[in-house]
Design an enzyme around this catalytic site. Structure first.
Site, PDB file in Angstrom:
ATOM      1  N   GLY A 109      61.132 -41.271  53.210  1.00  0.00           N
ATOM      2  CA  GLY A 109      62.769 -41.343  53.036  1.00  0.00           C
ATOM      3  C   GLY A 109      63.091 -42.616  53.588  1.00  0.00           C
ATOM      4  N   SER A 113      60.044 -47.846  48.522  1.00  0.00           N
ATOM      5  CA  SER A 113      60.309 -48.244  47.017  1.00  0.00           C
ATOM      6  C   SER A 113      61.240 -49.557  47.163  1.00  0.00           C
ATOM      7  CB  SER A 113      60.750 -47.224  46.018  1.00  0.00           C
ATOM      8  OG  SER A 113      61.722 -46.504  46.611  1.00  0.00           O
ATOM      9  N   GLU A 145      64.863 -49.897  39.057  1.00  0.00           N
ATOM     10  CA  GLU A 145      64.618 -48.603  39.571  1.00  0.00           C
ATOM     11  C   GLU A 145      65.378 -47.630  38.547  1.00  0.00           C
ATOM     12  OE1 GLU A 145      64.224 -48.168  43.449  1.00  0.00           O
ATOM     13  OE2 GLU A 145      64.356 -45.912  43.455  1.00  0.00           O
ATOM     14  N   ASP A 157      69.894 -49.295  49.234  1.00  0.00           N
ATOM     15  CA  ASP A 157      68.439 -49.560  49.640  1.00  0.00           C
ATOM     16  C   ASP A 157      68.002 -50.782  49.480  1.00  0.00           C
ATOM     17  OD1 ASP A 157      68.607 -46.806  50.296  1.00  0.00           O
ATOM     18  OD2 ASP A 157      67.147 -45.872  48.684  1.00  0.00           O
ATOM     19  N   TYR A 209      69.371 -34.858  42.909  1.00  0.00           N
ATOM     20  CA  TYR A 209      70.169 -36.152  43.329  1.00  0.00           C
ATOM     21  C   TYR A 209      71.052 -36.354  42.054  1.00  0.00           C
ATOM     22  CZ  TYR A 209      70.955 -41.064  44.442  1.00  0.00           C
ATOM     23  OH  TYR A 209      71.132 -42.321  44.885  1.00  0.00           O
TER      24      TYR A 209
HETATM   25  C1  GLA Z   1      68.588 -42.611  48.017  1.00  0.00           C
HETATM   26  C2  GLA Z   1      69.110 -43.758  47.313  1.00  0.00           C
HETATM   27  C3  GLA Z   1      70.306 -44.232  47.903  1.00  0.00           C
HETATM   28  C4  GLA Z   1      71.347 -43.503  48.198  1.00  0.00           C
HETATM   29  C5  GLA Z   1      70.907 -42.251  49.319  1.00  0.00           C
HETATM   30  C6  GLA Z   1      71.487 -41.382  49.738  1.00  0.00           C
HETATM   31  O1  GLA Z   1      67.973 -43.298  49.136  1.00  0.00           O
HETATM   32  O2  GLA Z   1      68.119 -44.544  46.851  1.00  0.00           O
HETATM   33  O3  GLA Z   1      70.997 -45.170  46.634  1.00  0.00           O
HETATM   34  O4  GLA Z   1      71.936 -42.844  47.323  1.00  0.00           O
HETATM   35  O5  GLA Z   1      69.570 -41.766  48.673  1.00  0.00           O
HETATM   36  O6  GLA Z   1      72.497 -42.000  50.733  1.00  0.00           O
END
Ligand code: GLA
Length: 371
Positions: A109, A113, A145, A157, A209
């Site tokens: 986490g 990527s 992505e 990210d 998600y």
């Molecule tokens: C993942 C997604 C991000 C964001 C987080 C939660 O990392 O890639 O864009 O939504 O989850 O904050």
């Protein structure tokens, strides 16, 4: 294979930890991530044909070969889709060799990527003199992505991987991608940020998600606002009746989390770390109870860290596994780690991994070689 050894450009990009502001990038909120020390480095080299070759230092026997004309969103594959997606999103029309050295822990986490996408994007931007800005690169790597890999992630990210600076957290406004650096020097205050990789990977992640995103979108559409950024917690309470229970809970998390991010910036600027810790823990409770994206391993890591003196702790990233963070005094870190290890054993969870990281710099070109 000797041509793999003479790249034209070397570039690298970091993974990230989000201090606070979780699951609100796609609701156009504010987030406060920072780049970690772990990075992915790419070596890119121009070819005089249309062939694309990709290989990873971690898997030297596997060379992925494709070509510019074969690039198509929705293709099947593994990690190489992140690379091919970026070549596609940047509209590259010439062949390239790309060699990857990924040092961001996988599956933790920590956005390995995004680190890969951004390292490739920065490398290609330099190699082909595209002169794309970091904002443009963030949007293009997100597009790769979303459309090429098929993961409906937000913009956080990639943005932090591209825009972070050492020694600071990055306040990112996900509505317009404007940023502000917030000095984040834990060491001078005797603190450390422990990253606890629970090693849990619950299968739900992708579908859940997407469901969280669509609950936020349907809540905004019922409330006739463009995103949850456009409502306060008080107004949300007033219009609760217009939403389903689930939409209300998801929106409650998003709207309260946006306020917590701004409060976190204020207390961070005042170096009020106990107050920051409390906001971090409130964020976890909201993600666990309102947004329902936590899991037993994350809850255990957070509860034990707090019981052993952390100022604050929470899950980070998408949830259902991955990592938690704990903000604690430097001299408490070892006892927190020991206690989490012990608790994980007692619960028969997979043993956790621990990392720490100072806020580090974003993506950069390390070398451009002239041939
Ligand atoms: C993942 C997604 C991000 C964001 C987080 C939660 O990392 O890639 O864009 O939504 O989850 O904050």
């Amino acid at each position: 294979m000797s041509d793999w050894l003479s790249p034209d450009v070397i570039a690298s990009a970091p993974g990230r930890v989000n201090l606070i502001g979780e699951h609100i990038d796609y609701s156009q909120g504010f987030v406060l991530p920072f780049a970690i020390t772990y990075r992915t480095t790419v070596q890119v080299r121009r070819r005089d044909d249309q062939i694309i070759r990709v290989r990873s230092k971690q898997q030297l026997d596997a060379v992925i070969t494709s070509s510019i004309s074969e690039l198509a969103p929705g293709s099947h594959g593994g990690w190489e889709l992140y690379v091919l997606g970026v070549i596609w999103a940047l509209g590259i029309s010439e062949g390239v060799d790309i060699e990857i050295d990924g040092q961001v822990p996988l599956g933790a986490g920590l956005s390995s990527s995004a680190a890969l996408e951004c390292a490739v994007a920065v490398g290609l931007n330099e190699l082909f003199s595209l002169e794309l800005t970091v904002k443009e690169l963030a949007l293009l790597t997100q597009k790769a992505e979303n459309l090429y890999v098929g993961v409906p992630c937000g913009i956080m990210d990639q943005s932090v991987s591209l825009m972070a600076e050492a020694g600071a957290a990055l306040l990112l406004d996900c509505r317009d991608l404007s940023t502000k650096l917030v000095p984040f020097d834990l060491a001078e205050s005797g603190l450390e940020l422990l990253i606890i990789d629970t090693q849990a990977h619950h299968a739900l992640v992708d579908g859940e998600y997407a469901k969280r995103r669509s609950a936020c979108e349907s809540a905004s559409s019922k409330l006739n606002i463009s995103s949850l950024r456009d409502i306060t917690l008080e107004s949300l309470e007033e219009v609760k009746g217009l939403l389903s229970d689930e939409e209300f809970m998801r929106a409650h998390h998003a709207v309260s989390e946006m306020a917590r991010v701004l409060a976190a910036v204020t207390v961070l600027e005042q170096k009020d770390f106990p107050a920051l810790g409390s906001l971090i823990s409130q964020s976890h409770n909201s993600l666990r109870d309102q947004y329902e994206v936590s899991c037993p391993e994350l809850n255990c890591a957070v509860a034990v860290a707090l019981a052993y003196g952390a100022l604050g702790a929470r899950m980070v990233g998408g949830g259902f596994g991955g990592s938690a963070i704990a903000l604690a005094a430097h001299d408490q870190i070892e006892s927190i780690k020991g206690a989490i290890d012990k608790a994980f054993k007692e619960e028969s969870f997979t043993a956790p991994r621990f990392f720490t990281s100072l806020p580090s710099e974003g993506a950069k070109v390390i070398k451009k070689l002239v041939r």
